[in-house]
Motif scaffolding. Structure first.
Motif, PDB file in Angstrom:
ATOM      1  N   LEU A  85      69.235  24.430  36.711  1.00  0.00           N
ATOM      2  CA  LEU A  85      68.068  23.833  37.356  1.00  0.00           C
ATOM      3  C   LEU A  85      68.324  23.637  38.851  1.00  0.00           C
ATOM      4  N   LYS A  86      69.502  23.069  39.174  1.00  0.00           N
ATOM      5  CA  LYS A  86      69.830  22.814  40.590  1.00  0.00           C
ATOM      6  C   LYS A  86      69.967  24.121  41.371  1.00  0.00           C
ATOM      7  N   GLU A  87      70.597  25.132  40.733  1.00  0.00           N
ATOM      8  CA  GLU A  87      70.758  26.433  41.404  1.00  0.00           C
ATOM      9  C   GLU A  87      69.403  27.067  41.690  1.00  0.00           C
ATOM     10  N   ILE A  88      68.486  26.968  40.725  1.00  0.00           N
ATOM     11  CA  ILE A  88      67.158  27.557  40.907  1.00  0.00           C
ATOM     12  C   ILE A  88      66.427  26.869  42.058  1.00  0.00           C
ATOM     13  N   ARG A  89      66.532  25.529  42.105  1.00  0.00           N
ATOM     14  CA  ARG A  89      65.836  24.785  43.164  1.00  0.00           C
ATOM     15  C   ARG A  89      66.449  25.045  44.539  1.00  0.00           C
ATOM     16  N   LYS A  90      67.734  25.443  44.566  1.00  0.00           N
ATOM     17  CA  LYS A  90      68.427  25.722  45.834  1.00  0.00           C
ATOM     18  C   LYS A  90      68.042  27.090  46.388  1.00  0.00           C
ATOM     19  N   ASP A  91      67.658  28.007  45.472  1.00  0.00           N
ATOM     20  CA  ASP A  91      67.401  29.401  45.843  1.00  0.00           C
ATOM     21  C   ASP A  91      65.955  29.550  46.327  1.00  0.00           C
ATOM     22  N   ASP A  92      65.784  29.951  47.588  1.00  0.00           N
ATOM     23  CA  ASP A  92      64.438  30.033  48.167  1.00  0.00           C
ATOM     24  C   ASP A  92      63.494  30.920  47.352  1.00  0.00           C
ATOM     25  N   ASN A  93      64.042  31.995  46.774  1.00  0.00           N
ATOM     26  CA  ASN A  93      63.188  32.922  46.030  1.00  0.00           C
ATOM     27  C   ASN A  93      62.783  32.381  44.667  1.00  0.00           C
ATOM     28  N   LEU A  94      63.559  31.422  44.140  1.00  0.00           N
ATOM     29  CA  LEU A  94      63.313  30.934  42.782  1.00  0.00           C
ATOM     30  C   LEU A  94      62.771  29.506  42.748  1.00  0.00           C
ATOM     31  N   ALA A  95      62.898  28.792  43.875  1.00  0.00           N
ATOM     32  CA  ALA A  95      62.649  27.344  43.894  1.00  0.00           C
ATOM     33  C   ALA A  95      61.305  26.946  43.285  1.00  0.00           C
ATOM     34  N   HIS A  96      60.308  27.842  43.360  1.00  0.00           N
ATOM     35  CA  HIS A  96      58.962  27.514  42.888  1.00  0.00           C
ATOM     36  C   HIS A  96      58.841  27.589  41.364  1.00  0.00           C
ATOM     37  N   LEU A  97      59.836  28.190  40.679  1.00  0.00           N
ATOM     38  CA  LEU A  97      59.740  28.448  39.229  1.00  0.00           C
ATOM     39  C   LEU A  97      59.555  27.163  38.418  1.00  0.00           C
TER      40      LEU A  97
ATOM     41  N   ALA B 229      64.846  14.848  36.211  1.00  0.00           N
ATOM     42  CA  ALA B 229      63.611  14.648  36.978  1.00  0.00           C
ATOM     43  C   ALA B 229      63.899  14.741  38.467  1.00  0.00           C
ATOM     44  N   GLN B 230      65.007  14.104  38.891  1.00  0.00           N
ATOM     45  CA  GLN B 230      65.360  14.135  40.306  1.00  0.00           C
ATOM     46  C   GLN B 230      65.740  15.534  40.772  1.00  0.00           C
ATOM     47  N   ALA B 231      66.291  16.326  39.841  1.00  0.00           N
ATOM     48  CA  ALA B 231      66.672  17.701  40.196  1.00  0.00           C
ATOM     49  C   ALA B 231      65.457  18.618  40.224  1.00  0.00           C
ATOM     50  N   GLY B 232      64.296  18.101  39.790  1.00  0.00           N
ATOM     51  CA  GLY B 232      63.068  18.878  39.914  1.00  0.00           C
ATOM     52  C   GLY B 232      62.606  19.596  38.661  1.00  0.00           C
ATOM     53  N   VAL B 233      62.923  19.031  37.480  1.00  0.00           N
ATOM     54  CA  VAL B 233      62.456  19.652  36.242  1.00  0.00           C
ATOM     55  C   VAL B 233      60.938  19.427  36.104  1.00  0.00           C
ATOM     56  N   ASN B 234      60.214  20.359  35.461  1.00  0.00           N
ATOM     57  CA  ASN B 234      58.776  20.206  35.319  1.00  0.00           C
ATOM     58  C   ASN B 234      58.368  19.576  33.994  1.00  0.00           C
ATOM     59  N   GLY B 235      59.273  19.632  33.005  1.00  0.00           N
ATOM     60  CA  GLY B 235      58.984  19.016  31.713  1.00  0.00           C
ATOM     61  C   GLY B 235      60.290  18.814  30.967  1.00  0.00           C
ATOM     62  N   TYR B 236      60.308  17.822  30.048  1.00  0.00           N
ATOM     63  CA  TYR B 236      61.553  17.512  29.342  1.00  0.00           C
ATOM     64  C   TYR B 236      61.214  17.232  27.879  1.00  0.00           C
ATOM     65  N   ILE B 237      61.753  18.048  26.987  1.00  0.00           N
ATOM     66  CA  ILE B 237      61.514  17.860  25.550  1.00  0.00           C
ATOM     67  C   ILE B 237      62.849  17.577  24.872  1.00  0.00           C
TER      68      ILE B 237
ATOM     69  N   ASP C 282      86.592   9.136  30.898  1.00  0.00           N
ATOM     70  CA  ASP C 282      85.687   8.742  29.828  1.00  0.00           C
ATOM     71  C   ASP C 282      84.497   9.695  29.797  1.00  0.00           C
ATOM     72  N   GLU C 283      84.232  10.273  28.630  1.00  0.00           N
ATOM     73  CA  GLU C 283      83.186  11.302  28.570  1.00  0.00           C
ATOM     74  C   GLU C 283      81.775  10.745  28.465  1.00  0.00           C
ATOM     75  N   LYS C 284      81.649   9.432  28.298  1.00  0.00           N
ATOM     76  CA  LYS C 284      80.297   8.897  28.159  1.00  0.00           C
ATOM     77  C   LYS C 284      79.658   8.565  29.508  1.00  0.00           C
ATOM     78  N   GLU C 285      80.253   9.093  30.608  1.00  0.00           N
ATOM     79  CA  GLU C 285      79.685   8.870  31.923  1.00  0.00           C
ATOM     80  C   GLU C 285      78.258   9.384  31.980  1.00  0.00           C
ATOM     81  N   ALA C 286      77.485   8.802  32.882  1.00  0.00           N
ATOM     82  CA  ALA C 286      76.100   9.260  33.051  1.00  0.00           C
ATOM     83  C   ALA C 286      76.098  10.717  33.473  1.00  0.00           C
ATOM     84  N   GLY C 287      75.144  11.472  32.926  1.00  0.00           N
ATOM     85  CA  GLY C 287      74.961  12.835  33.392  1.00  0.00           C
ATOM     86  C   GLY C 287      75.849  13.857  32.730  1.00  0.00           C
ATOM     87  N   VAL C 288      76.873  13.403  32.007  1.00  0.00           N
ATOM     88  CA  VAL C 288      77.725  14.363  31.321  1.00  0.00           C
ATOM     89  C   VAL C 288      77.099  14.663  29.955  1.00  0.00           C
TER      90      VAL C 288
END
Lengths: 127, 250
Positions: free
Chosen positions: A68-80, A98-106, B214-220
């Protein structure tokens, strides 16, 4: 919503890729490709005019959050638009995505109805 | 042996001979005693060092925090994870069989309706049918078409249910991978435990490994949550995900 859009499904488990592919096909999407982790997905995305990404989080190699972060960093892909479908259910993680820019989370396990809802919502916003 | 500071040196021997030749018996005795004591000091130091090493090793053996954590948390956790796998696979098997069992009567029903129509239908196809029979055939065909229209969406829904029931493989696969990881960790730690009785350096390596993060860190990534109802750092389902995201302005 363009039913011919090119979709990449990224998950390390082939059964889950099949399930998502079948559900998408049920919703009318037929142009679907698969990748088993971020390292495989990223070059495919960079070379392949995809319109939408569905990705898992926890995968060996490159994880979904890093993809997700790599896609948002890449100018050609950031809009995906990117939909995350994952068993990761910690609040910090959802906030992080959400902060990394995901559009939906299931969160898994999920239903066909949930997938349809989230897709509709994502593409309603985009258009 | 002349390089060892604690051994009797040539100079000391010469001094001793000189003292004896001069008749200084008391000083000669003193010199001998000094040499003897210095040798004993070294012995005591060595025994002391050995005792301390043994003590430390025994202490480490008893209280290595990683071992204790494995016994108290990780192994019961692995048991819970495996029980969760059983639960998920059982659930998937039941969901699949329920859907198949609901599908079979629908297929049988369609087959029976078609069989009922076939004799009259075959006569129609070979232009050998009475008007009355043709009318009743029309009703029967109507019945088949209506039945098909009712059953097929149901079959489709049940097939989707079978498809979705297969999601257990992804969830249980992730859980089993974690248990495999734990088994590897336990193995590694047992080997390190054995090394504690070896050289000091190897003991230090074991300590370094024991202080893994510790593996229960946030984000891991943690994999499927098997005890969501007992934790407050995880969401309980899609509704809570949606609430959280909408609270973030999504």
């Amino acid at each position: 919503m363009d039913k011919n859009m090119k979709i990449l499904v990224v998950d390390d488990f082939s059964t889950m890729r099949r399930i998502i592919k079948n559900l998408l096909r049920d919703l009318g999407f037929t142009n679907i490709q698969e990748a088993d982790d971020g390292n495989t997905a990223l070059p495919m995305l960079q070379n392949g005019d995809f319109d939408f990404v569905v990705t898992d989080w926890n995968m060996p190699g490159m994880q979904g959050i890093d993809l997700l972060k790599e896609i948002r960093k890449d100018d050609n892909l950031a809009h995906l638009p990117i939909l995350m479908v994952t068993a990761e259910a910690k609040r910090e993680q959802i906030i992080m995505a959400a902060q990394a820019g995901v559009n939906g989370y299931i969160v898994k396990p999920f239903t066909a109805v949930t997938l349809k809802e989230k897709l509709d919502k994502i593409f309603e916003r985009i258009s | 042996m002349s390089d060892n500071a604690h051994d009797l040196s040539l100079e000391q021997a010469k001094e001793l001979v000189a003292l004896l030749e001069d008749g200084k018996q008391q000083q000669a005795n003193q010199l001998l005693e000094d040499v003897y004591n210095r040798r004993n000091d070294k012995l005591f130091t060595s025994v002391g060092q050995l005792t301390r090493d043994l003590h430390d090793a025994l202490q480490d053996f008893q209280v290595d925090p990683r071992i204790v954590q494995m016994m108290e948390d990780d192994l019961p956790d692995a048991q819970n994870r495996l029980l969760y796998v059983i639960e998920k696979t059982e659930d998937a098997a039941n969901r699949t069989m329920d859907a198949v069992e609901a599908c079979l009567p629908l297929a049988d029903d369609m087959q029976q309706r078609v069989e009922k129509v076939m004799p009259a239908w075959n006569r129609l196809m070979s232009n050998d049918i009475e008007l009355n029979e043709f009318k009743s055939l029309c009703h029967q065909v109507d019945d088949v078409l209506k039945g098909c229209g009712e059953n097929m969406p149901q079959v489709h829904g049940l097939m989707t249910e079978v498809l979705m029931a297969q999601d257990f493989q992804d969830i249980t696969g992730q859980v089993i991978r974690r248990v495999i990881q734990l088994v590897e960790d336990v193995e590694k730690n047992l080997i390190e435990l054995l090394k504690i009785f070896g050289k000091e350096e190897e003991r230090r390596n074991a300590e370094k490994a024991a202080s893994a993060p510790d593996e229960k860190e946030a984000g891991v990534a943690e994999g499927p949550i098997i005890d969501a109802d007992q934790r407050n750092d995880v969401v309980g389902g899609q509704d809570e995900v949606d609430d959280l995201l909408s609270s973030l302005g999504f």
